[in-house]
Design an enzyme around this catalytic site. Sequence first.
Site, PDB file in Angstrom:
ATOM      1  N   GLY A   1       0.814  -1.146   0.046  1.00 11.43           N
ATOM      2  CA  GLY A   1       0.020  -0.005   0.077  1.00 11.43           C
ATOM      3  C   GLY A   1       0.991   1.346   0.175  1.00 11.43           C
ATOM      4  O   GLY A   1       0.820   2.246   0.767  1.00 11.43           O
TER       5      GLY A   1
ATOM      6  N   ASP B   1      -2.684  -7.861  -5.238  1.00 18.74           N
ATOM      7  CA  ASP B   1      -3.708  -7.642  -4.319  1.00 18.74           C
ATOM      8  C   ASP B   1      -3.171  -8.476  -3.201  1.00 18.74           C
ATOM      9  O   ASP B   1      -3.629  -9.756  -3.106  1.00 18.74           O
ATOM     10  CB  ASP B   1      -5.018  -8.316  -4.961  1.00 18.74           C
ATOM     11  CG  ASP B   1      -6.043  -8.309  -4.083  1.00 18.74           C
ATOM     12  OD1 ASP B   1      -6.056  -7.856  -2.938  1.00 18.74           O
ATOM     13  OD2 ASP B   1      -7.279  -8.484  -4.509  1.00 18.74           O
TER      14      ASP B   1
ATOM     15  N   TYR C   1     -12.483  -4.860  11.767  1.00 20.87           N
ATOM     16  CA  TYR C   1     -11.011  -4.208  11.689  1.00 20.87           C
ATOM     17  C   TYR C   1     -10.349  -4.445  13.028  1.00 20.87           C
ATOM     18  O   TYR C   1      -9.362  -4.732  12.883  1.00 20.87           O
ATOM     19  CB  TYR C   1     -11.594  -2.506  11.383  1.00 20.87           C
ATOM     20  CG  TYR C   1     -10.417  -1.867  11.220  1.00 20.87           C
ATOM     21  CD1 TYR C   1      -9.595  -2.007  10.044  1.00 20.87           C
ATOM     22  CD2 TYR C   1      -9.860  -0.815  11.920  1.00 20.87           C
ATOM     23  CE1 TYR C   1      -8.564  -1.139   9.538  1.00 20.87           C
ATOM     24  CE2 TYR C   1      -8.943  -0.013  11.762  1.00 20.87           C
ATOM     25  CZ  TYR C   1      -8.279  -0.045  10.656  1.00 20.87           C
ATOM     26  OH  TYR C   1      -7.138   0.679  10.302  1.00 20.87           O
TER      27      TYR C   1
ATOM     28  N   ALA D   1     -10.812  -6.703  15.178  1.00 23.35           N
ATOM     29  CA  ALA D   1     -10.403  -8.221  14.964  1.00 23.35           C
ATOM     30  C   ALA D   1      -8.939  -8.492  14.389  1.00 23.35           C
ATOM     31  O   ALA D   1      -7.995  -9.007  14.689  1.00 23.35           O
ATOM     32  CB  ALA D   1     -11.405  -9.387  14.811  1.00 23.35           C
TER      33      ALA D   1
ATOM     34  N   ILE E   1      -5.398   9.606  11.513  1.00 26.73           N
ATOM     35  CA  ILE E   1      -4.386  10.064  10.736  1.00 26.73           C
ATOM     36  C   ILE E   1      -5.069  10.608   9.533  1.00 26.73           C
ATOM     37  O   ILE E   1      -5.745   9.934   8.855  1.00 26.73           O
ATOM     38  CB  ILE E   1      -3.298   9.031  10.298  1.00 26.73           C
ATOM     39  CG1 ILE E   1      -2.753   8.379  11.569  1.00 26.73           C
ATOM     40  CG2 ILE E   1      -2.017   9.583   9.310  1.00 26.73           C
ATOM     41  CD1 ILE E   1      -1.982   9.193  12.328  1.00 26.73           C
TER      42      ILE E   1
ATOM     43  N   SER F   1      -3.538  -0.551  14.509  1.00 21.37           N
ATOM     44  CA  SER F   1      -4.569   0.476  14.743  1.00 21.37           C
ATOM     45  C   SER F   1      -4.976   0.586  16.139  1.00 21.37           C
ATOM     46  O   SER F   1      -4.927  -0.536  17.076  1.00 21.37           O
ATOM     47  CB  SER F   1      -5.716   0.460  13.851  1.00 21.37           C
ATOM     48  OG  SER F   1      -6.828   1.349  14.276  1.00 21.37           O
TER      49      SER F   1
HETATM   50  P1  NAP Z   1      -5.363   4.603   2.498  1.00 15.67           P
HETATM   51  O1  NAP Z   1      -4.868   5.879   2.284  1.00 15.67           O
HETATM   52  O2  NAP Z   1      -6.687   4.192   2.258  1.00 15.67           O
HETATM   53  O3  NAP Z   1      -4.382   3.880   1.689  1.00 15.67           O
HETATM   54  C1  NAP Z   1      -4.430   2.492   1.534  1.00 15.67           C
HETATM   55  C2  NAP Z   1      -3.234   1.872   0.796  1.00 15.67           C
HETATM   56  O4  NAP Z   1      -3.386   0.431   0.915  1.00 15.67           O
HETATM   57  C3  NAP Z   1      -3.405   2.245  -0.624  1.00 15.67           C
HETATM   58  O5  NAP Z   1      -2.019   2.427  -1.208  1.00 15.67           O
HETATM   59  C4  NAP Z   1      -4.117   1.312  -1.213  1.00 15.67           C
HETATM   60  O6  NAP Z   1      -3.569   0.850  -2.755  1.00 15.67           O
HETATM   61  C5  NAP Z   1      -3.369   0.151  -0.722  1.00 15.67           C
HETATM   62  N1  NAP Z   1      -4.287  -1.145  -0.581  1.00 15.67           N
HETATM   63  C6  NAP Z   1      -5.927  -1.330   0.057  1.00 15.67           C
HETATM   64  N2  NAP Z   1      -6.065  -2.459  -0.222  1.00 15.67           N
HETATM   65  C7  NAP Z   1      -5.044  -3.276  -1.092  1.00 15.67           C
HETATM   66  C8  NAP Z   1      -4.844  -4.539  -1.576  1.00 15.67           C
HETATM   67  N3  NAP Z   1      -6.089  -5.326  -1.448  1.00 15.67           N
HETATM   68  N4  NAP Z   1      -4.025  -4.794  -1.970  1.00 15.67           N
HETATM   69  C9  NAP Z   1      -2.728  -3.903  -2.169  1.00 15.67           C
HETATM   70  N5  NAP Z   1      -2.754  -2.888  -1.710  1.00 15.67           N
HETATM   71  C10 NAP Z   1      -3.903  -2.420  -1.173  1.00 15.67           C
HETATM   72  O7  NAP Z   1      -4.802   4.098   4.013  1.00 15.67           O
HETATM   73  P2  NAP Z   1      -4.011   4.655   5.210  1.00 15.67           P
HETATM   74  O8  NAP Z   1      -4.992   5.530   5.947  1.00 15.67           O
HETATM   75  O9  NAP Z   1      -2.617   5.104   4.662  1.00 15.67           O
HETATM   76  O10 NAP Z   1      -3.620   3.616   6.024  1.00 15.67           O
HETATM   77  C11 NAP Z   1      -2.379   2.581   5.863  1.00 15.67           C
HETATM   78  C12 NAP Z   1      -2.407   1.480   7.041  1.00 15.67           C
HETATM   79  O11 NAP Z   1      -2.828   2.388   8.196  1.00 15.67           O
HETATM   80  C13 NAP Z   1      -3.732   0.550   7.064  1.00 15.67           C
HETATM   81  O12 NAP Z   1      -3.563  -0.656   7.315  1.00 15.67           O
HETATM   82  C14 NAP Z   1      -4.736   1.210   8.026  1.00 15.67           C
HETATM   83  O13 NAP Z   1      -5.551   0.249   8.629  1.00 15.67           O
HETATM   84  C15 NAP Z   1      -3.811   1.941   9.064  1.00 15.67           C
HETATM   85  N6  NAP Z   1      -4.336   2.795   9.902  1.00 15.67           N
HETATM   86  C16 NAP Z   1      -4.874   4.218   9.454  1.00 15.67           C
HETATM   87  C17 NAP Z   1      -5.244   4.868   9.950  1.00 15.67           C
HETATM   88  C18 NAP Z   1      -5.643   6.223   9.453  1.00 15.67           C
HETATM   89  O14 NAP Z   1      -6.398   7.026  10.476  1.00 15.67           O
HETATM   90  N7  NAP Z   1      -5.346   6.665   8.538  1.00 15.67           N
HETATM   91  C19 NAP Z   1      -5.368   4.643  11.530  1.00 15.67           C
HETATM   92  C20 NAP Z   1      -5.038   3.675  12.036  1.00 15.67           C
HETATM   93  C21 NAP Z   1      -4.368   2.486  11.328  1.00 15.67           C
HETATM   94  P3  NAP Z   1      -4.335   1.431  -3.974  1.00 15.67           P
HETATM   95  O15 NAP Z   1      -4.080   3.071  -3.851  1.00 15.67           O
HETATM   96  O16 NAP Z   1      -3.988   0.847  -5.317  1.00 15.67           O
HETATM   97  O17 NAP Z   1      -5.836   1.284  -3.661  1.00 15.67           O
END
Ligand code: NAP
Length: 242
Positions: A8, A59, A153, A155, A186, A140
């Site tokens: 990602g 994926d 999520y 879990a 974030i 998270s």
């Molecule tokens: P985001 O902005 O929604 O970006 C998600 C990323 O994951 C994108 O690069 C997407 O690729 C990729 N992705 C999603 N499904 C995928 C799949 N099946 N195969 C390959 N790549 C996939 O998310 P984010 O906020 O940066 O979150 C990153 C991590 O931090 C996640 O694990 C999330 O649970 C965790 N997190 C985030 C927050 C928050 O507040 N943002 C808080 C706690 C934890 P594409 O661009 O190609 O779709």
Amino acid sequence: MKIALVTGGSRGIGKAVCIKLAEMGCFVLVNYQKNIEGAENTLKYVKQAGSDGQLIPFDISDDKDTKRALENWKKDNNDKHISVLINNAGIRSDNLMMWMTDREWYDVINTNLNSFYIITKHLLQDMLVNKYGRIVNIVSLSGIKGLPGQANYSAAKAGVIGATKALAQEVGKKNVTVNCVAPGFIRTDMTKNIDEKDYKKIIPLGRFGTPEEVAHIAGFLVSDQASYITGEVISVNGGLYT
Ligand code: NAP
């Protein structure tokens, strides 16, 4: 040059982690699912940071697609191995348990938890043979305290935390460390529909965090300064615990 895989890496936290690792001198494999423009943009920043990298789309929720991509990379890079793994990609699909569909449950578990197993297991052998590895899992706050509407999520993320603690004990003697970073709220696409104004009142630091603030800790856990830290979960959440 250490080779790092960031799942990602096309957006949000993953993009910031790619840039951070490039600044630290890693060759960065930028994984993404669909967003090639975003991934190419990340690669541009990786190069601007003075390093290099490569796109590796697959994926993560599909075990066959994941294994195929990693095996193909290895075939083309037989003399190299990935020594830094950032399991970052994730999705949320919130619903109260009462209304949750099987699809919402399984998609979130496959993407956030089962991917950890498939990717980490695939890359672990090279790390053990070479007696060096750094694995950082982006989990998270939801996986620590549980959040209503996120049973799936919570879990998945709690599952990754448990697996991190177990794996850290299995591979420590081979100089492979396994840790988690647990963000709170974030500013990324994942939270774009959540109104920061409503939530900032309950966050002691009074705002959402930035992807760079998460990437900084992931970078630290990869660095030599963190060589005696394993099985840990470091929160990056502005003080929001309960
Ligand atoms: P985001 O902005 O929604 O970006 C998600 C990323 O994951 C994108 O690069 C997407 O690729 C990729 N992705 C999603 N499904 C995928 C799949 N099946 N195969 C390959 N790549 C996939 O998310 P984010 O906020 O940066 O979150 C990153 C991590 O931090 C996640 O694990 C999330 O649970 C965790 N997190 C985030 C927050 C928050 O507040 N943002 C808080 C706690 C934890 P594409 O661009 O190609 O779709």
